[in-house]
Scaffold this motif. Structure first.
Motif, short mmCIF file in Angstrom:
data_model
loop_
_atom_site.label_atom_id
_atom_site.label_comp_id
_atom_site.label_asym_id
_atom_site.label_seq_id
_atom_site.Cartn_x
_atom_site.Cartn_y
_atom_site.Cartn_z
N THR A 20 -25.67 37.95 9.33
CA THR A 20 -25.04 37.90 8.01
C THR A 20 -26.03 38.26 6.92
OG1 THR A 20 -23.48 36.21 8.75
CG2 THR A 20 -23.83 36.39 6.37
N GLU A 21 -27.22 37.69 7.00
CA GLU A 21 -28.24 37.99 6.00
C GLU A 21 -28.68 39.45 6.07
OE1 GLU A 21 -31.22 34.99 6.60
OE2 GLU A 21 -29.98 33.45 5.64
N ALA A 22 -28.77 39.98 7.27
CA ALA A 22 -29.12 41.39 7.43
C ALA A 22 -28.07 42.27 6.76
CB ALA A 22 -29.27 41.76 8.91
N MET A 23 -26.78 41.91 6.90
CA MET A 23 -25.71 42.67 6.24
C MET A 23 -25.87 42.63 4.73
SD MET A 23 -23.25 44.10 8.22
CE MET A 23 -21.76 43.99 7.28
N PHE A 24 -26.16 41.44 4.18
CA PHE A 24 -26.35 41.31 2.74
C PHE A 24 -27.47 42.21 2.24
CE2 PHE A 24 -24.43 36.87 2.96
CZ PHE A 24 -23.29 37.22 2.27
N PHE A 25 -28.62 42.14 2.91
CA PHE A 25 -29.78 42.93 2.46
C PHE A 25 -29.58 44.42 2.71
CE2 PHE A 25 -31.89 38.73 2.73
CZ PHE A 25 -32.33 38.67 1.43
N ALA A 26 -28.92 44.78 3.81
CA ALA A 26 -28.65 46.19 4.08
C ALA A 26 -27.71 46.76 3.02
CB ALA A 26 -28.05 46.36 5.48
N TYR A 27 -26.69 45.99 2.66
CA TYR A 27 -25.75 46.44 1.63
C TYR A 27 -26.48 46.63 0.30
CZ TYR A 27 -21.73 46.68 -1.47
OH TYR A 27 -20.83 47.11 -2.41
N ARG A 28 -27.38 45.72 0.00
CA ARG A 28 -28.16 45.85 -1.23
C ARG A 28 -28.97 47.14 -1.22
NH1 ARG A 28 -31.87 40.87 -2.97
NH2 ARG A 28 -33.24 42.19 -4.17
N GLY A 29 -29.59 47.44 -0.11
CA GLY A 29 -30.34 48.69 0.01
C GLY A 29 -29.43 49.90 -0.06
N PHE A 30 -28.30 49.82 0.61
CA PHE A 30 -27.34 50.93 0.67
C PHE A 30 -26.79 51.27 -0.71
CE2 PHE A 30 -22.91 52.40 1.56
CZ PHE A 30 -23.24 53.57 2.21
N THR A 31 -26.64 50.26 -1.56
CA THR A 31 -26.06 50.49 -2.88
C THR A 31 -27.11 50.70 -3.98
OG1 THR A 31 -25.90 48.10 -3.24
CG2 THR A 31 -23.94 49.23 -2.39
N ALA A 32 -28.38 50.46 -3.67
CA ALA A 32 -29.44 50.53 -4.69
C ALA A 32 -29.56 51.92 -5.32
CB ALA A 32 -30.77 50.09 -4.11
N ASP A 33 -29.61 52.94 -4.50
CA ASP A 33 -29.79 54.31 -5.02
C ASP A 33 -28.58 54.74 -5.87
OD1 ASP A 33 -32.29 54.53 -3.69
OD2 ASP A 33 -31.26 55.06 -1.84
N PRO A 34 -27.35 54.58 -5.36
CA PRO A 34 -26.20 54.93 -6.20
C PRO A 34 -26.13 54.08 -7.47
CG PRO A 34 -25.52 54.73 -3.92
CD PRO A 34 -26.94 54.27 -3.99
N ASP A 35 -26.49 52.81 -7.37
CA ASP A 35 -26.45 51.95 -8.56
C ASP A 35 -27.32 52.52 -9.68
OD1 ASP A 35 -24.68 50.16 -7.43
OD2 ASP A 35 -26.18 48.59 -7.08
N ARG A 36 -28.49 53.03 -9.32
CA ARG A 36 -29.38 53.62 -10.34
C ARG A 36 -28.74 54.86 -10.99
NH1 ARG A 36 -33.28 51.50 -6.85
NH2 ARG A 36 -33.34 53.28 -5.44
N ILE A 37 -28.09 55.67 -10.18
CA ILE A 37 -27.42 56.87 -10.70
C ILE A 37 -26.24 56.46 -11.58
CG2 ILE A 37 -26.10 58.93 -10.05
CD1 ILE A 37 -27.80 58.92 -7.39
N LEU A 38 -25.44 55.52 -11.12
CA LEU A 38 -24.27 55.06 -11.86
C LEU A 38 -24.67 54.45 -13.20
CD1 LEU A 38 -22.41 53.45 -8.86
CD2 LEU A 38 -21.54 55.37 -10.21
N GLN A 39 -25.76 53.71 -13.20
CA GLN A 39 -26.21 53.04 -14.42
C GLN A 39 -26.50 54.06 -15.53
OE1 GLN A 39 -29.85 50.78 -13.97
NE2 GLN A 39 -29.18 49.32 -15.53
N GLN A 40 -27.00 55.22 -15.16
CA GLN A 40 -27.28 56.27 -16.15
C GLN A 40 -26.00 56.73 -16.86
OE1 GLN A 40 -29.15 59.42 -13.94
NE2 GLN A 40 -30.88 58.15 -13.32
N HIS A 41 -24.87 56.56 -16.22
CA HIS A 41 -23.58 56.99 -16.76
C HIS A 41 -22.77 55.82 -17.32
CE1 HIS A 41 -23.96 61.06 -15.07
NE2 HIS A 41 -24.53 60.46 -14.04
N GLY A 42 -23.31 54.61 -17.19
CA GLY A 42 -22.58 53.43 -17.66
C GLY A 42 -21.48 53.00 -16.71
N TYR A 43 -21.60 53.35 -15.43
CA TYR A 43 -20.60 53.01 -14.43
C TYR A 43 -21.13 51.96 -13.47
CZ TYR A 43 -18.38 57.41 -15.88
OH TYR A 43 -17.81 58.42 -16.59
N GLY A 44 -20.20 51.38 -12.71
CA GLY A 44 -20.55 50.40 -11.70
C GLY A 44 -19.99 50.79 -10.35
N ARG A 45 -20.07 49.86 -9.42
CA ARG A 45 -19.64 50.13 -8.04
C ARG A 45 -18.14 50.41 -7.93
NH1 ARG A 45 -23.39 45.56 -5.22
NH2 ARG A 45 -25.36 46.62 -5.71
N ALA A 46 -17.34 49.82 -8.80
CA ALA A 46 -15.90 50.10 -8.76
C ALA A 46 -15.64 51.57 -9.06
CB ALA A 46 -15.15 49.21 -9.75
N HIS A 47 -16.39 52.14 -9.99
CA HIS A 47 -16.26 53.57 -10.31
C HIS A 47 -16.69 54.40 -9.11
CE1 HIS A 47 -16.70 51.54 -14.22
NE2 HIS A 47 -15.86 52.48 -14.66
#
Length: 163
Positions: A20-47
């Motif tokens: 379970t913890e591995a899934m949490f941390f893997a998801y965090r890593g998996f979303t980290a790069d897109p999150d940085r790109i989305l933040q530049q546009h003012g968007y989040g994961r729902a977008h």
């Protein structure tokens, strides 16, 4: 030392907690790069999720996207309004049913989708190479087994498209 499938049938609570913890941390890593790109546009994961699934199924209806994402109509409308207003998504009235709205990415939307997907594909490619083909196949089996039946149907439909 690799464990056999039979020995994995008797996982301890501690082994499951680590998974379970591995899934949490893997998801965090998996979303980290897109999150940085989305933040530049003012968007989040729902977008990001909306952009991803509109790209995977061009012309999908708002109702189908609601079903895939499992969010409220109000939540999706907020996301779609922003993406349409910013010129990333186009909403077209249905040819057969004027009440339907079909969604398409614009060129700008497709470019953002490419950037987001490229970042995630690179991370997955590196992880898959490090793990090897048997682990990749097993990982996909585990993920599919964790899906609710409705989610699995959506996943299968998208997989069958081969897009």
């Amino acid at each position: 030392m690799a464990q056999t499938g039979k020995s994995l049938l008797y996982l301890t609570d501690e082994q499951l907690r680590k998974g379970t913890e591995a899934m949490f941390f893997a998801y965090r890593g998996f979303t980290a790069d897109p999150d940085r790109i989305l933040q530049q546009h003012g968007y989040g994961r729902a977008h990001h999720r909306a952009i991803h699934f509109i790209h995977r199924a061009p012309g999908t209806t708002v109702n189908n996207l609601l079903s895939i994402l499992g969010v409220t109509k109000q939540s999706l409308n907020r996301v779609l309004r922003a993406l349409i207003a910013d010129g990333l998504v186009e909403s077209r009235i249905g040819a057969r049913d004027k009440r339907e709205r079909h969604l398409f990415l614009t060129e700008t939307g497709a470019e953002l989708e490419r950037q987001l997907s490229d970042a995630q594909r690179e991370r997955m490619r590196a992880a898959y190479r490090a793990a090897g083909p048997e682990a990749v196949a097993g990982f996909r089996q585990v993920l599919e087994a964790m899906m609710d039946p409705e989610q699995r149907r959506h996943f299968q439909r998208l997989s069958d498209r081969g897009v």
